[in-house]
Every structure is written in C-alpha cells, then in structure tokens.
Design a protein around this motif. Structure first.
Motif, PDB file in Angstrom:
ATOM      1  N   ALA B   8     -54.735 -77.286  10.290  1.00  0.00           N
ATOM      2  CA  ALA B   8     -54.935 -78.564   9.601  1.00  0.00           C
ATOM      3  C   ALA B   8     -55.966 -79.411  10.325  1.00  0.00           C
ATOM      4  CB  ALA B   8     -53.597 -79.307   9.488  1.00  0.00           C
ATOM      5  N   MET B   9     -55.850 -79.478  11.662  1.00  0.00           N
ATOM      6  CA  MET B   9     -56.820 -80.273  12.416  1.00  0.00           C
ATOM      7  C   MET B   9     -58.217 -79.664  12.347  1.00  0.00           C
ATOM      8  SD  MET B   9     -55.498 -82.909  13.378  1.00  0.00           S
ATOM      9  CE  MET B   9     -54.067 -83.106  12.368  1.00  0.00           C
ATOM     10  N   LEU B  10     -58.294 -78.315  12.335  1.00  0.00           N
ATOM     11  CA  LEU B  10     -59.606 -77.669  12.218  1.00  0.00           C
ATOM     12  C   LEU B  10     -60.236 -77.980  10.859  1.00  0.00           C
ATOM     13  CD1 LEU B  10     -59.171 -74.178  13.879  1.00  0.00           C
ATOM     14  CD2 LEU B  10     -60.650 -76.016  14.575  1.00  0.00           C
ATOM     15  N   LEU B  11     -59.398 -78.006   9.808  1.00  0.00           N
ATOM     16  CA  LEU B  11     -59.937 -78.328   8.479  1.00  0.00           C
ATOM     17  C   LEU B  11     -60.445 -79.769   8.438  1.00  0.00           C
ATOM     18  CD1 LEU B  11     -57.540 -76.673   5.908  1.00  0.00           C
ATOM     19  CD2 LEU B  11     -59.821 -76.013   6.526  1.00  0.00           C
ATOM     20  N   VAL B  12     -59.696 -80.685   9.054  1.00  0.00           N
ATOM     21  CA  VAL B  12     -60.151 -82.078   9.075  1.00  0.00           C
ATOM     22  C   VAL B  12     -61.460 -82.193   9.857  1.00  0.00           C
ATOM     23  CG1 VAL B  12     -59.581 -84.372   9.918  1.00  0.00           C
ATOM     24  CG2 VAL B  12     -57.868 -83.050   8.750  1.00  0.00           C
ATOM     25  N   ALA B  13     -61.540 -81.480  10.993  1.00  0.00           N
ATOM     26  CA  ALA B  13     -62.777 -81.515  11.785  1.00  0.00           C
ATOM     27  C   ALA B  13     -63.943 -80.926  10.998  1.00  0.00           C
ATOM     28  CB  ALA B  13     -62.574 -80.753  13.091  1.00  0.00           C
ATOM     29  N   LEU B  14     -63.672 -79.853  10.269  1.00  0.00           N
ATOM     30  CA  LEU B  14     -64.712 -79.223   9.457  1.00  0.00           C
ATOM     31  C   LEU B  14     -65.203 -80.173   8.367  1.00  0.00           C
ATOM     32  CD1 LEU B  14     -65.975 -76.384   9.336  1.00  0.00           C
ATOM     33  CD2 LEU B  14     -64.333 -75.839   7.582  1.00  0.00           C
ATOM     34  N   LEU B  32     -65.595 -83.530   1.580  1.00  0.00           N
ATOM     35  CA  LEU B  32     -64.489 -84.461   1.319  1.00  0.00           C
ATOM     36  C   LEU B  32     -63.262 -83.703   0.817  1.00  0.00           C
ATOM     37  CD1 LEU B  32     -64.450 -87.548   1.505  1.00  0.00           C
ATOM     38  CD2 LEU B  32     -64.815 -87.612  -0.935  1.00  0.00           C
ATOM     39  N   ALA B  33     -63.492 -82.721  -0.073  1.00  0.00           N
ATOM     40  CA  ALA B  33     -62.366 -81.936  -0.595  1.00  0.00           C
ATOM     41  C   ALA B  33     -61.698 -81.137   0.520  1.00  0.00           C
ATOM     42  CB  ALA B  33     -62.853 -81.007  -1.713  1.00  0.00           C
ATOM     43  N   VAL B  34     -62.514 -80.560   1.429  1.00  0.00           N
ATOM     44  CA  VAL B  34     -61.952 -79.779   2.537  1.00  0.00           C
ATOM     45  C   VAL B  34     -61.131 -80.676   3.462  1.00  0.00           C
ATOM     46  CG1 VAL B  34     -62.558 -78.459   4.591  1.00  0.00           C
ATOM     47  CG2 VAL B  34     -63.694 -77.989   2.448  1.00  0.00           C
ATOM     48  N   LEU B  35     -61.644 -81.888   3.720  1.00  0.00           N
ATOM     49  CA  LEU B  35     -60.911 -82.830   4.593  1.00  0.00           C
ATOM     50  C   LEU B  35     -59.554 -83.191   3.986  1.00  0.00           C
ATOM     51  CD1 LEU B  35     -62.767 -85.751   6.243  1.00  0.00           C
ATOM     52  CD2 LEU B  35     -60.498 -86.120   5.464  1.00  0.00           C
ATOM     53  N   THR B  36     -59.566 -83.422   2.660  1.00  0.00           N
ATOM     54  CA  THR B  36     -58.300 -83.774   2.008  1.00  0.00           C
ATOM     55  C   THR B  36     -57.324 -82.611   2.040  1.00  0.00           C
ATOM     56  OG1 THR B  36     -59.809 -84.891   0.529  1.00  0.00           O
ATOM     57  CG2 THR B  36     -57.512 -85.082   0.060  1.00  0.00           C
ATOM     58  N   ASP B  37     -57.827 -81.374   1.897  1.00  0.00           N
ATOM     59  CA  ASP B  37     -56.956 -80.209   1.986  1.00  0.00           C
ATOM     60  C   ASP B  37     -56.276 -80.138   3.356  1.00  0.00           C
ATOM     61  OD1 ASP B  37     -57.430 -79.431  -0.511  1.00  0.00           O
ATOM     62  OD2 ASP B  37     -58.759 -77.765  -0.044  1.00  0.00           O
ATOM     63  N   LEU B  41     -52.244 -80.208   4.092  1.00  0.00           N
ATOM     64  CA  LEU B  41     -51.569 -79.154   4.852  1.00  0.00           C
ATOM     65  C   LEU B  41     -50.787 -79.740   6.016  1.00  0.00           C
ATOM     66  CD1 LEU B  41     -51.066 -76.201   5.297  1.00  0.00           C
ATOM     67  CD2 LEU B  41     -53.156 -76.068   6.590  1.00  0.00           C
ATOM     68  N   PHE B  42     -51.361 -80.762   6.677  1.00  0.00           N
ATOM     69  CA  PHE B  42     -50.671 -81.401   7.801  1.00  0.00           C
ATOM     70  C   PHE B  42     -49.381 -82.069   7.340  1.00  0.00           C
ATOM     71  CE2 PHE B  42     -50.044 -85.321  10.265  1.00  0.00           C
ATOM     72  CZ  PHE B  42     -49.715 -84.740  11.471  1.00  0.00           C
ATOM     73  N   LEU B  43     -49.468 -82.809   6.222  1.00  0.00           N
ATOM     74  CA  LEU B  43     -48.275 -83.544   5.775  1.00  0.00           C
ATOM     75  C   LEU B  43     -47.174 -82.600   5.326  1.00  0.00           C
ATOM     76  CD1 LEU B  43     -49.816 -86.574   3.918  1.00  0.00           C
ATOM     77  CD2 LEU B  43     -48.368 -86.598   5.894  1.00  0.00           C
ATOM     78  N   ILE B  44     -47.546 -81.527   4.594  1.00  0.00           N
ATOM     79  CA  ILE B  44     -46.512 -80.602   4.122  1.00  0.00           C
ATOM     80  C   ILE B  44     -45.881 -79.868   5.305  1.00  0.00           C
ATOM     81  CG2 ILE B  44     -46.129 -78.538   2.755  1.00  0.00           C
ATOM     82  CD1 ILE B  44     -46.373 -80.814   1.032  1.00  0.00           C
ATOM     83  N   SER B  45     -46.691 -79.517   6.317  1.00  0.00           N
ATOM     84  CA  SER B  45     -46.129 -78.865   7.498  1.00  0.00           C
ATOM     85  C   SER B  45     -45.198 -79.793   8.255  1.00  0.00           C
ATOM     86  CB  SER B  45     -47.254 -78.403   8.431  1.00  0.00           C
ATOM     87  OG  SER B  45     -48.148 -77.597   7.740  1.00  0.00           O
TER      88      SER B  45
ATOM     89  N   ASN C   9     -49.620 -67.065   8.762  1.00  0.00           N
ATOM     90  CA  ASN C   9     -50.735 -67.302   9.685  1.00  0.00           C
ATOM     91  C   ASN C   9     -52.008 -66.626   9.201  1.00  0.00           C
ATOM     92  OD1 ASN C   9     -49.038 -68.758  11.219  1.00  0.00           O
ATOM     93  ND2 ASN C   9     -48.789 -67.242  12.835  1.00  0.00           N
ATOM     94  N   ALA C  10     -51.859 -65.413   8.645  1.00  0.00           N
ATOM     95  CA  ALA C  10     -53.041 -64.719   8.118  1.00  0.00           C
ATOM     96  C   ALA C  10     -53.656 -65.504   6.962  1.00  0.00           C
ATOM     97  CB  ALA C  10     -52.655 -63.315   7.654  1.00  0.00           C
ATOM     98  N   LEU C  11     -52.793 -66.058   6.088  1.00  0.00           N
ATOM     99  CA  LEU C  11     -53.308 -66.869   4.971  1.00  0.00           C
ATOM    100  C   LEU C  11     -54.015 -68.120   5.487  1.00  0.00           C
ATOM    101  CD1 LEU C  11     -50.517 -66.698   2.281  1.00  0.00           C
ATOM    102  CD2 LEU C  11     -52.839 -65.918   2.078  1.00  0.00           C
ATOM    103  N   LEU C  12     -53.468 -68.720   6.563  1.00  0.00           N
ATOM    104  CA  LEU C  12     -54.107 -69.929   7.102  1.00  0.00           C
ATOM    105  C   LEU C  12     -55.482 -69.607   7.670  1.00  0.00           C
ATOM    106  CD1 LEU C  12     -51.042 -71.634   8.734  1.00  0.00           C
ATOM    107  CD2 LEU C  12     -52.426 -72.524   6.912  1.00  0.00           C
ATOM    108  N   VAL C  13     -55.582 -68.476   8.391  1.00  0.00           N
ATOM    109  CA  VAL C  13     -56.894 -68.085   8.933  1.00  0.00           C
ATOM    110  C   VAL C  13     -57.875 -67.817   7.789  1.00  0.00           C
ATOM    111  CG1 VAL C  13     -58.083 -66.307  10.244  1.00  0.00           C
ATOM    112  CG2 VAL C  13     -55.933 -67.219  11.064  1.00  0.00           C
ATOM    113  N   PHE C  14     -57.364 -67.155   6.727  1.00  0.00           N
ATOM    114  CA  PHE C  14     -58.197 -66.862   5.566  1.00  0.00           C
ATOM    115  C   PHE C  14     -58.682 -68.160   4.922  1.00  0.00           C
ATOM    116  CE2 PHE C  14     -58.434 -65.367   1.052  1.00  0.00           C
ATOM    117  CZ  PHE C  14     -59.556 -64.586   1.229  1.00  0.00           C
ATOM    118  N   LEU C  15     -57.769 -69.151   4.841  1.00  0.00           N
ATOM    119  CA  LEU C  15     -58.131 -70.465   4.284  1.00  0.00           C
ATOM    120  C   LEU C  15     -59.243 -71.119   5.088  1.00  0.00           C
ATOM    121  CD1 LEU C  15     -57.447 -73.052   2.574  1.00  0.00           C
ATOM    122  CD2 LEU C  15     -55.756 -73.544   4.281  1.00  0.00           C
ATOM    123  N   PHE C  16     -59.106 -71.063   6.425  1.00  0.00           N
ATOM    124  CA  PHE C  16     -60.129 -71.690   7.267  1.00  0.00           C
ATOM    125  C   PHE C  16     -61.480 -70.999   7.107  1.00  0.00           C
ATOM    126  CE2 PHE C  16     -62.219 -72.139  11.440  1.00  0.00           C
ATOM    127  CZ  PHE C  16     -62.442 -73.499  11.372  1.00  0.00           C
TER     128      PHE C  16
END
Lengths: 144, 119, 81
Positions: B8-14, B32-37, B41-45, C9-16
């Motif tokens: 989640a943090m990597l997606l926000v950084a990206l 912007l869409a990637v940041l929101t994703d 993910l962070f909130l649901i986790s 975890n594999a799905l998360l890596v794929f997402l990234f």
C-alpha cells in the motif's frame, strides 16, 4: 464515434442482456447480499455504454437518449425524497420506515430499504450515463 | 499481513512520484488513480483480522450475534472505502474533462508548456 | 492457512508490477488497459480480505467506468505521451 467490427458488435449484443440483468439483480438484492444501489447502477450504466461503444452513438441513441437519462436521474432523486417524506408524514422523522418489515432473508423484506436501493440504482445509472454523454458531446459544434 | 501495508505504501509512493514528475496530464491522472488504490488497500487491510469472515449477517448467524461479532472483520473502513471509490470516480471524470479542455485550448498536454496566456 | 497468504502476496506483487507498468508505458491507451487489469487484481485482493462489497464496486468502477472515461479522454486528445 463510429461503430466497431462485427465481432465486437455480436459479442456486445449477446452480452448486453446478461450484464443488464446482473445489474438489476445487484440492485434488487442490495439488502441481502453484497452490493447495493451504487455498484448495481454502475453495472447497468456499463452495459449501456458497452452497447454505445460497439454500435456507435447514432444508432444506440435511439434506445436511451440524453433526455431519457436526465428524466430518469430526476425520477431516482425524487423517489428518495418521496420515501423520506413518507417517513415524515406517517412516522416521526425523515426516512423512517413505515412499511411492513417482512421476514428475515426474504426478497420482499426490510421495509423501505429495497425501495431506497431502487431509487439510488436508477439515479446512479442515469448519472453515470450523463457523465458519459457530457464527456462525449462536450465539443460537438466547436472547432475541429 | 505486514506485506499488505508495504505494498500500500509503495503504491502511494508510486502515485506521488507520477503526480510530481510526469509531464503529461493524462498520465498524472493515472497516477492519481494509483495513489487512491494504495489508500484503499491500506484502509481495507486495517480492518482485516486473520481468519475473519465478511461482515454480512444472513440466515442462522442472526441467532448468535456476539459469536458473529467475535469473528467478523471491521465493516467501518469498508464503508469509508465505498464512499471513497464513489468520490474517486467523480474526481477522475472532472479531471479528465479539465484535461480535454486544456488540450483544446493549448494544443498540448504538457503542463509546463501551458504558461502562455491565450484569449 | 497455508496457501492463501502466499496467493495473496503474489497478487499484491502482481498489482504493484502492473501499476509500475501502467505508469511507465509511453502509449497512453496501453497504460489505461493495464490500469484496468490492476483494478481487477485489486478487486480480487479485496475479496480475499473479506470485503465482497468493495470488491464488486471496485471491479465495476475501476474496470468499467474509469476505463471508458480514460478512453474517451484519450480519443479526444493525443495517444502518445
């Protein structure tokens, strides 16, 4: 925006009723299963937009025109307000449930929640279609 | 579970990297869409618990509500994320409309070339 | 336990990886299609995190409406970055 090839048209025509029906199912079962007014409305709007993209705007516009979408959006909004006023007139506060509750887990249960979901679904479907129309027709008649 | 937060943090950084460094309006909106994703993910986790079940009551679960509440995941971040998704799609539509208008006006999508004033 | 955290975890890596590809591609139309795939992957992750409501909404919005809006915007502007 012109239409696409015959393969895309055939698949879109075959897939449209099932997608539309799935959206209606999501809206109607909003109080029992995951989903509700917003996802169901988005799925209904997606099915119509898929038909637009496959057949081109001019042919598909005979089915749902801009005026239809605007009228439907107003009807959805009005349904929510009227349901709220029902609660105010026959109960004590806005949006209070005045309908029979029914049995737990049945389709016709939970008072006014399914009706509210129906209103939200109609409004969301028409609203997404209006956004689509607005972005597509914003520059018709300008330069270019 | 910690891996979720890392991604989640990597997606926000990206998304932030794309917002700050890209020179194309459509690409910035994709960022912007990637940041929101990442935020979703962070909130649901945050609301998940190991071995939990979905927070939907149906059938005979209704008879044992405390036992159900001991196993269900937290539904409040899910409601928050549902609202956030709705707002996100509205922001996307508005930003894309603004990008189209900017392209019509300046004939470019590069924000650093949009300095000159026209009519 | 066992296999499920591994798949997640594999799905998360794929997402990234999909998000990195979506940001770094030069062709905007390809980028939008990859973003739709990332959205579907995120919906599956939500389903594994016991949030089926969010999963349905994310799949409908991210892969349906957002992609259509991006494609309309790209058809009104230019395709290459």
């Amino acid at each position: 925006m012109a239409g696409m090839t015959v393969i895309v048209r055939t698949i879109a025509r075959l897939l449209f009723p099932f997608t539309f029906l799935f959206g209606v199912y999501i809206v109607l079962h909003g109080h029992l299963t995951p989903g509700g007014g917003f996802p169901g409305g988005v799925i209904i709007a997606s099915s119509v937009v898929m038909l637009f993209l496959a057949y081109g705007i001019e042919r598909a516009q005979k089915k749902v025109s801009l005026l239809h979408a605007e009228v439907l959006e107003s009807v959805g909004g009005l349904a929510i307000v009227v349901l709220g006023l029902f609660g105010l007139l026959f109960g004590t506060f806005f949006l209070q449930n005045v309908f029979p509750l029914g049995e737990l887990g049945q389709l016709f249960s939970a008072g006014n929640l399914p009706l509210l979901y129906l209103g939200v679904g109609i409004k969301v479907a028409a609203g997404i279609l209006l956004i689509f129309y607005a972005m597509l027709f914003a520059f018709r008649g300008g330069e270019e | 579970m910690d891996f979720n937060y890392v991604i989640a943090m990597l997606l926000v950084a990206l998304g932030l990297y794309c917002l700050l460094l890209k020179r194309n309006l459509i690409k910035i909106i994709i960022g912007l869409a990637v940041l929101t994703d990442g935020i979703h993910l962070f909130l649901i986790s945050l609301g998940y618990r190991a071995g939990g079940t979905a927070a939907i009551v149906s059938g005979e679960m209704f008879l044992d509500l405390p036992g159900f509440a001991a196993h269900a995941v937290d539904p409040i971040p899910q409601a928050l994320v549902l609202t956030s998704i709705v707002i996100n799609i509205c922001i996307l539509a508005l930003a894309l409309s603004l990008a189209i208008y900017a392209y019509r006006h300046y004939k470019t999508l590069n924000p650093s070339k949009m300095r000159r004033l026209r009519g | 336990m066992g296999l499920e955290p591994l798949i997640q975890n594999a799905l998360l890596v794929f997402l990234f990886v999909l998000c990195v590809i979506a940001i770094e591609l030069k062709d905007l139309l390809y980028s939008v299609i990859v973003l739709a795939g990332a959205s579907i992957t995120l919906a599956v992750v939500f389903l594994m995190l016991q949030a089926p409501d969010i999963a349905i909404t994310q799949a409908a919005v991210g892969a349906g409406v957002a992609t259509v809006l991006f494609v309309i915007a790209i058809s009104r502007t230019r395709r290459q970055e």
